[in-house]
Design an enzyme around this catalytic site. Structure first.
Site: not given
Ligand code: DCP
Ligand code: CA
Ligand code: CA
Length: 369
Positions: A10, A110-111
């Site tokens: 991720d 992203d995963e």
């Molecule tokens: N995303 C979004 N709204 C949310 C959750 C996520 O728009 N409520 C989008 C933005 C994130 C992407 O999806 O960058 C990937 O979600 P993740 O849950 O993997 O979160 P992040 O990658 O941002 O953070 P982490 O470092 O916790 O994985």
């Molecule tokens: Ca993710």
């Molecule tokens: Ca992520």
């Protein structure tokens, strides 16, 4: 069954990390990526933020004005989402990850899940080495960091990846699964949202361990057999779902020789309709939807001619299949002059249906959103 070695990779604070990538000077500051609703200057919600912003209490889903309040008097960067750009970065990430897997399944922008059982000869220690290599390549090639979970199945790998962020690497070997999951709150399990969590609380279930020990009969009564069984197995860390490619290459096709060479649409459709029905039987059996329809006509000189169309959304409808097949052949024969000897139909861009046991996870994902 041989023990599997499964990874979930991720990307860290993905959208915000992408923004840092194209403008590295913002890296040291709080970076907040926002979905502006446009109604007023600050209306909308936070999509994600970098870890600097998170240290001030900014969270995904939070109203933008609240995030601004948390970052009052601080030099922070607020940016609108640019999904097209994140998709481009995502594609580069996926093509690197894919190389490390025996079986690869992208599970979001992203995963991705990687089954690395063969690559590691089933050795979890080798999987950690592989994961480090992968992190290294992502870092040197793309300047991006990720967090990785390794476990005996997708469920454990996913939870393990959430355990240490950012730039984390967490290995949970089969004999550690129980100890790892037991103390966690049930909400860590996919499919346990606020309401389910409350219901479980009423039953006296707070932790995954308590859920695992709970009477299965009673679970089934409260949540229904499908979910009850899922919760029980999930709490034990049991998950058989394979890591499978959601392939655009994968397809079902049928081809047949015409009774006589022809370019008469009605005559050709007699055969083509039969092919459509056969394909339809297969996709119903496989519980699959298709999004792309293709036709082929092989002419007397054996030259193949193809036409295809991608639909707005996936379907399993025979009617849609027949209708588009007819349109495509019509197009093909308008644009060519010779007679066909063989004709074929193909469906591709397949996706599993949202029903049935196999797709339980995606069903749960949908439900819990
Ligand atoms: N995303 C979004 N709204 C949310 C959750 C996520 O728009 N409520 C989008 C933005 C994130 C992407 O999806 O960058 C990937 O979600 P993740 O849950 O993997 O979160 P992040 O990658 O941002 O953070 P982490 O470092 O916790 O994985
Ligand atoms: Ca993710
Ligand atoms: Ca992520």
């Amino acid at each position: 069954m041989q023990t599997r070695v499964v990874m979930l990779v991720d990307m860290d604070y993905f959208f915000a990390q992408c923004e840092e990538l194209r403008n590295p000077v913002i890296r040291v500051k709080p970076v907040v990526v926002c979905v502006f609703s446009g109604r007023s200057e600050d209306s909308g919600a936070v999509s994600t933020s970098n870890y600097v912003a998170r240290s001030y209490g900014v969270k995904s889903g939070m109203p933008i004005y609240l995030a601004k309040k948390k970052l009052e008097n601080i030099d922070a960067t607020f940016l609108p989402v640019d999904e097209k750009y994140y998709e481009e970065v995502s594609a580069k990430v996926m093509s690197i990850l894919r190389k490390y897997a025996d079986f690869f399944e992208q599970a979001g922008i992203d995963e991705a899940f990687l089954d690395v059982t063969q690559k590691t000869s089933g050795q979890f220690q080798e999987a950690t080495e592989l994961a480090s290599k992968m992190k290294n390549e992502l870092n040197t090639q793309l300047k991006l960091t990720c967090s990785i979970g390794i476990g005996p199945n997708k469920l454990v790998a996913k939870i393990a990846a959430d355990e240490r962020k950012p730039d984390g690497l967490t290995l949970i070997e089969p004999e550690q699964v129980q100890e790892f999951l037991s103390p966690m709150n049930v909400s860590r399990l996919l499919g346990v949202g606020i309401r389910t969590r409350e219901k479980m609380q009423c039953l006296g279930i707070n932790t995954v361990g308590e859920l695992a020990r709970y009477d299965t009969q009673r679970l089934n009564e409260v949540f229904g057999r499908t979910m009850g069984t899922y919760f029980h197995r999930a709490a034990l860390g049991v998950d058989d779902e394979p890591v499978e490619e959601r392939s655009e290459i994968e397809s079902f096709s049928r081809i047949s020789t015409l009774k006589q060479d022809s370019r008469d649409l009605n005559f050709i459709m007699e055969t083509a309709e039969r092919l459509c029905s056969e394909i339809h039987d297969t996709i119903v059996n496989e519980k699959t939807n298709f999004k792309t329809i293709g036709v082929i006509a092989i002419f007397k000189d054996l030259s193949p001619h193809t036409r295809s169309k991608t639909l707005e959304s996936p379907t399993d409808s025979l009617e849609v299949l027949k209708k588009n097949t007819k349109k495509l052949f019509e197009k093909l024969f308008t644009e060519t002059e010779d007679e066909a000897r063989r004709v074929g139909v193909r469906v591709s861009n397949l996706s599993k249906e949202q029903k049935g046991q196999k797709q339980l996870t995606s069903f749960i994902q949908k439900r819990s959103e």
